[in-house]
Design a protein around this motif. Structure first.
Motif: not given
Ligand SMILES: NC(=O)NCCC(=O)O
Ligand SMILES: [Zn+2]
Ligand SMILES: [Zn+2]
Length: 512
Positions: A85, A87, A92, A175, A177, A180, A208, A264, A313-314, A341, A343, A362-363
């Motif tokens: 995982h 990014h 974003f 994936k 989401f 968001y 997610h 996550h 982060m989320s 994750d 990111c 977020n990240g």
């Protein structure tokens, strides 16, 4: 520690010291005297590699002078980490992640990860355009990589393109989401359509899991209360919203009878839904990430905005207690593999939300730190065995995404993606010496036992003596076939379901 590497042809600003090199690529390599660890077994053995492939794993291999020999006595020789995982180079939240397929790979290799699976984001809903964009981004890759793909809207074209992605492009996971809102979020109708399509293609559905509508409501509530700082991020999206979405996704996947991968997993609430579903026999995979395993939300209340924002982060990093429960779930098999994750947004990018936490991209980071932190947190603490360490950091990912035993194993015929970890040495994480382009690091100052001393990427020694030798363009795309083991037997469950349905009731036509 060297903090710069050969980056010919690519723009890259980096630290002070230089360790430029082509990545020593001996066609023949012998790793001698170590304990070779696979997910199923460990043994004292030598590992012989030729042209990037493991040729032999057995005691006392003798070789000629043309072979580079690495002494691994007293150390563990293990499959390189696979991060499920990440990014890299992703657009974003009005920004773009600053680690790309070069700097992200450099960081990964310095930390013992030799492959990752990144999320392709469609361009205006087009999967093909998204795939092509990521193909271009990955040209500078210096380790192997694969792709998942996000599904952000639904129509016949998307459904058709999913088939092309699976059958022609080597993507076997999609994936969705559930958060968001107004950007990537999908509704339940799309989730159902997407799950059905995944099932028909033998592709794994990933979610997610946060209730995006409720998060939106929670965010408005915080702003109305005058809470605009990073702590508002945690307060606006509590664990109950992660638990709700996880439960909903699990039930919808059950309704469709397709396997589900929850990315996550950050809270006890979500983890318990996964535990319950697995106990009932449902195919649900839970992926904790390093930040959720080792950090807690108190950082979001840090008085310095730059520090606090770096932890946004989320789903959010949760309060103390969630971390330990997630560790226990990983140790007992409720959760199966660890991602990051990764990111990465630097402090200038995070400052987009200086007046409003909703605008903080977020990240968090982790691609370089995962292998060390999982070793220290899980193995050094006695929670898991060394073989389980290999399973949760590498093998299980390879199995789920159908690339085992090419990846995730030290076996004859496997790719020579190998790390040598010294359990008697130690690591210390520092923003100053990490290899990411980030100017922050959510793990800054963390120390622990166990150090990845050597990383070998398809037979090339890329990390040794704290020096990184990587070359852009040497990483390869690893296509992933559909119908991994998580699909085994689902057709039988479908048949049982169909035969359990009573025959339609025949009713006489009523005259009135
Ligand atoms: N997790 C996060 O905060 N950023 C990356 C995008 C995602 O995975 O949700
Ligand atoms: Zn996510
Ligand atoms: Zn993510």
């Amino acid at each position: 520690q060297s903090n710069q590497y050969c980056d010919a042809g690519f723009e890259y600003e980096s630290g002070s010291t230089t360790a430029c090199g082509s990545g020593t690529a001996p066609s023949k390599l012998l790793i001698k005297g170590g304990t070779v660890v696979n997910a199923h077994h460990q043994q004292l053995a030598d590992v012989y590699v030729e042209d990037g492939i493991i040729v032999a794993v057995e005691p006392s291999i003798t070789v000629g002078d043309d072979v580079k020999v690495i002494d691994a006595t007293g150390k563990y020789v293990m499959p390189g980490g696979i991060d499920p995982h990440t990014h890299l180079d992703m657009s974003f939240m009005s920004s773009g992640t600053i680690d790309d397929f070069f700097s992200g790979h450099a960081a990964a290799l310095a930390g013992g990860t030799t492959m990752h699976i990144d999320f392709v984001i469609p361009v205006d809903g087009s999967l093909t355009a998204g795939y092509e964009a990521y193909e271009r981004k990955a040209k500078k890759a210096c380790m192997d990589y694969g792709f998942h793909m996000a599904i952000t809207k639904w129509n016949d074209d998307v459904s058709r393109e999913m088939e092309i992605m699976v059958k022609e492009k080597g993507i076997n996971s999609f994936k969705f989401f559930m958060a968001y809102k107004g950007a990537l979020m999908v509704n339940d109708e799309l989730l159902l359509e997407g799950f059905k399509r995944c099932k028909s293609l033998g592709a794994l559905a990933m979610v997610h899991a946060e209730n995006g509508d409720a998060v939106d409501e929670g965010q408005k509530r915080m702003i109305e209360l005058g809470i605009t700082g990073p702590e508002g991020h945690a307060l606006s999206r509590p664990a109950v919203l992660e638990g709700e979405a996880t439960a909903r996704a699990i039930r919808l996947a059950n309704f469709v009878n397709t396997p589900l991968y929850v990315v996550h997993v950050m809270s006890i609430d979500a983890m318990e839904e996964i535990a319950k579903a697995r106990k009932s026999g449902q195919r649900v995979i839970g992926e904790p990430v390093v930040s959720g395993l080792v950090l807690d939300e108190s950082w979001l209340w840090h008085p310095d905005f730059k520090t606090a924002a770096s932890y946004v982060m989320s789903p959010p990093i949760r309060s103390k207690g969630h971390d330990k429960e997630l560790q226990a779930a990983l140790a007992t098999g409720v959760l199966q593999l660890v991602g990051t994750d990764h990111c990465a947004f630097n402090s200038t990018q995070k400052a987009l939300g200086i007046d409003d936490f909703r605008k903080i991209p977020n990240g968090v980071n982790g691609i370089e730190e995962r292998m060390h932190l999982v070793w220290d947190t899980m193995v050094e603490s006695g929670q898991i065995s060394v073989t389980d360490y290999v399973r949760v950091t590498s093998t299980e990912c390879a199995r789920i995404f159908n690339i085992y035993p090419r990846k995730g194993a030290i076996l004859p015929g496997s790719d020579a993606d190998i790390i040598i970890l010294n359990p008697n040495s130690s690591f210390e994480i520092s923003t100053k010496s990490h290899h990411s382009r980030l100017d922050t690091n959510v793990y800054d100052g963390k120390k622990g036992k166990g150090k990845v001393e050597v990383t070998i990427s398809r037979g090339r020694v890329v990390w040794e003596n704290n020096e990184l030798k990587v070359t852009p363009g040497t990483g390869r795309y690893i296509p992933m076939q559909p119908y991994s083991y998580v699909f085994d037997g689902l057709d039988k469950k479908d048949a049982t379901y169909l035969s359990s349905l009573k025959a339609p009731v025949k009713r006489a036509k009523s005259s009135s």
